[in-house]
Design a protein around this motif. Sequence first.
Motif, PDB file in Angstrom:
ATOM      1  N   HIS A   1       0.376  -0.924   0.231  1.00  0.00           N
ATOM      2  CA  HIS A   1      -0.040   0.346   0.052  1.00  0.00           C
ATOM      3  C   HIS A   1       0.693   1.179   0.065  1.00  0.00           C
ATOM      4  CE1 HIS A   1      -3.336   2.494   2.636  1.00  0.00           C
ATOM      5  NE2 HIS A   1      -3.503   3.275   0.906  1.00  0.00           N
ATOM      6  N   ARG A   2       0.556   1.870  -1.013  1.00  0.00           N
ATOM      7  CA  ARG A   2       1.491   3.196  -1.305  1.00  0.00           C
ATOM      8  C   ARG A   2       0.528   4.914  -1.274  1.00  0.00           C
ATOM      9  NH1 ARG A   2       5.481   5.043  -5.798  1.00  0.00           N
ATOM     10  NH2 ARG A   2       5.987   6.950  -4.713  1.00  0.00           N
ATOM     11  N   LEU A   3       0.258   5.327  -0.465  1.00  0.00           N
ATOM     12  CA  LEU A   3      -0.123   6.761  -0.260  1.00  0.00           C
ATOM     13  C   LEU A   3       1.019   8.161  -0.794  1.00  0.00           C
ATOM     14  CD1 LEU A   3      -2.727   8.613   0.207  1.00  0.00           C
ATOM     15  CD2 LEU A   3      -1.569   8.837   2.229  1.00  0.00           C
ATOM     16  N   SER A   4       0.597   8.453  -1.784  1.00  0.00           N
ATOM     17  CA  SER A   4       1.407   9.661  -2.302  1.00  0.00           C
ATOM     18  C   SER A   4       1.185  10.772  -2.841  1.00  0.00           C
ATOM     19  CB  SER A   4       2.664   9.267  -3.312  1.00  0.00           C
ATOM     20  OG  SER A   4       1.057   8.771  -4.303  1.00  0.00           O
ATOM     21  N   ARG A   5       2.011  12.093  -3.079  1.00  0.00           N
ATOM     22  CA  ARG A   5       1.258  13.314  -3.239  1.00  0.00           C
ATOM     23  C   ARG A   5       1.939  13.229  -4.491  1.00  0.00           C
ATOM     24  NH1 ARG A   5      -0.306  17.967  -0.758  1.00  0.00           N
ATOM     25  NH2 ARG A   5      -1.064  19.564  -2.233  1.00  0.00           N
ATOM     26  N   LEU A   6       1.226  13.829  -5.525  1.00  0.00           N
ATOM     27  CA  LEU A   6       0.340  14.336  -6.533  1.00  0.00           C
ATOM     28  C   LEU A   6       0.933  16.164  -6.654  1.00  0.00           C
ATOM     29  CD1 LEU A   6      -1.320  11.840  -8.877  1.00  0.00           C
ATOM     30  CD2 LEU A   6       1.118  11.889  -8.267  1.00  0.00           C
ATOM     31  N   GLU A   7       0.984  16.561  -8.019  1.00  0.00           N
ATOM     32  CA  GLU A   7       0.791  18.280  -7.649  1.00  0.00           C
ATOM     33  C   GLU A   7      -0.512  18.578  -7.631  1.00  0.00           C
ATOM     34  OE1 GLU A   7       1.663  19.624 -11.748  1.00  0.00           O
ATOM     35  OE2 GLU A   7       3.637  19.130 -11.627  1.00  0.00           O
TER      36      GLU A   7
ATOM     37  N   SER B   1      -3.290   6.299  -3.398  1.00  0.00           N
ATOM     38  CA  SER B   1      -3.785   5.901  -3.159  1.00  0.00           C
ATOM     39  C   SER B   1      -3.647   4.636  -3.744  1.00  0.00           C
ATOM     40  CB  SER B   1      -4.570   5.303  -1.936  1.00  0.00           C
ATOM     41  OG  SER B   1      -4.841   4.348  -0.918  1.00  0.00           O
ATOM     42  N   GLU B   2      -2.868   3.488  -3.903  1.00  0.00           N
ATOM     43  CA  GLU B   2      -2.407   2.094  -4.578  1.00  0.00           C
ATOM     44  C   GLU B   2      -2.026   1.543  -3.613  1.00  0.00           C
ATOM     45  OE1 GLU B   2       0.769   3.237  -8.122  1.00  0.00           O
ATOM     46  OE2 GLU B   2       1.380   4.798  -5.990  1.00  0.00           O
ATOM     47  N   MET B   3      -2.820   0.251  -4.164  1.00  0.00           N
ATOM     48  CA  MET B   3      -2.698  -1.374  -3.415  1.00  0.00           C
ATOM     49  C   MET B   3      -2.202  -2.515  -4.280  1.00  0.00           C
ATOM     50  SD  MET B   3      -5.315  -1.457  -0.389  1.00  0.00           S
ATOM     51  CE  MET B   3      -4.911  -0.694   1.488  1.00  0.00           C
ATOM     52  N   SER B   4      -1.741  -3.252  -3.783  1.00  0.00           N
ATOM     53  CA  SER B   4      -1.070  -4.209  -4.885  1.00  0.00           C
ATOM     54  C   SER B   4      -1.553  -5.813  -4.197  1.00  0.00           C
ATOM     55  CB  SER B   4      -0.317  -3.680  -5.697  1.00  0.00           C
ATOM     56  OG  SER B   4       1.011  -4.406  -5.259  1.00  0.00           O
TER      57      SER B   4
ATOM     58  N   ARG C   1      -8.920  14.682  -4.691  1.00  0.00           N
ATOM     59  CA  ARG C   1      -8.440  15.964  -4.155  1.00  0.00           C
ATOM     60  C   ARG C   1      -8.526  16.006  -2.202  1.00  0.00           C
ATOM     61  NH1 ARG C   1      -9.765  19.623  -9.406  1.00  0.00           N
ATOM     62  NH2 ARG C   1      -7.761  18.288 -11.109  1.00  0.00           N
ATOM     63  N   LEU C   2      -8.002  16.970  -1.540  1.00  0.00           N
ATOM     64  CA  LEU C   2      -7.886  17.496  -0.344  1.00  0.00           C
ATOM     65  C   LEU C   2      -7.946  18.813  -0.157  1.00  0.00           C
ATOM     66  CD1 LEU C   2      -8.480  16.218   2.831  1.00  0.00           C
ATOM     67  CD2 LEU C   2      -6.050  16.399   2.559  1.00  0.00           C
ATOM     68  N   GLU C   3      -9.042  19.444  -0.132  1.00  0.00           N
ATOM     69  CA  GLU C   3      -9.124  20.761  -0.150  1.00  0.00           C
ATOM     70  C   GLU C   3      -9.769  20.849   1.252  1.00  0.00           C
ATOM     71  OE1 GLU C   3     -11.208  23.128  -3.075  1.00  0.00           O
ATOM     72  OE2 GLU C   3      -9.788  22.073  -4.958  1.00  0.00           O
TER      73      GLU C   3
END
Length: 234
Positions: free
Chosen positions: A54-60, A65-68, A83-85
């Motif tokens: 599981h990876r949580l990453s920030r884009l521009e 959130s990715e899981m495999s 998006r988080l505002e």
Amino acid sequence: MKLAVHRALAFVILLMAITQTGLVQAAQAQAALSPFEATYSLVIKGWPDARISHRLSRLEDAWQSEMSASIATAEGDELSRFRLEGDTIDAQTYASGYRFLGFGERYQLNADELSSLPDRQTALFILSRQANNARCTHSQVAPCRLHFLNYEGEETILKYRVVGRDEVSLPAGTFPRITLDAWNPDKPDRHLIFGFHPQIPGLLLSLEYQREGQLKSRLTLQRLALETDRNQRP
């Protein structure tokens, strides 16, 4: 095997949001977001053991959130962007799929399809934040209701309660934990017991699937790398 792969992912991702629109208002005084990479072991009764990442990453302008999951000769993956505002979370896109012996299928949900309810990856993040302030903490209080879209875009409803706060020792370390008991109102004999980290939104520490009071599967956090940990490495 197709069912096994999606079941492995679903045990981790089968979460949803209390909302009537795709824009979800999170609770106040939330912990700051922190990108992370986590690895889990998943034991499913009757199936080979699985490993989940599981990876949580920030884009521009968004979070991803990715899981495999990998089980024997099969593998599955799931990805969502939101998006988080401020305290508002807006699900943007979702994709998932599986492969078994060279064959497989892919699934996608776009922003229009997510305008009413979030996908289950985004819902995992939302629920982990809401757990800190959830009011459904006693059997005499009505459980919280959760709504989300599964990988095929079908609405799913679960109920849940916060049932405990403790400290748990795992292969990845010792962490504070908030425990939730969740179930499908149409299948009350099946329960998902989630353990979240209260200060790291989106991070699942533990998960159990119980049916008719018997443990059927267990997920355990094996490794955790926070962005701050990686930045401090020489």
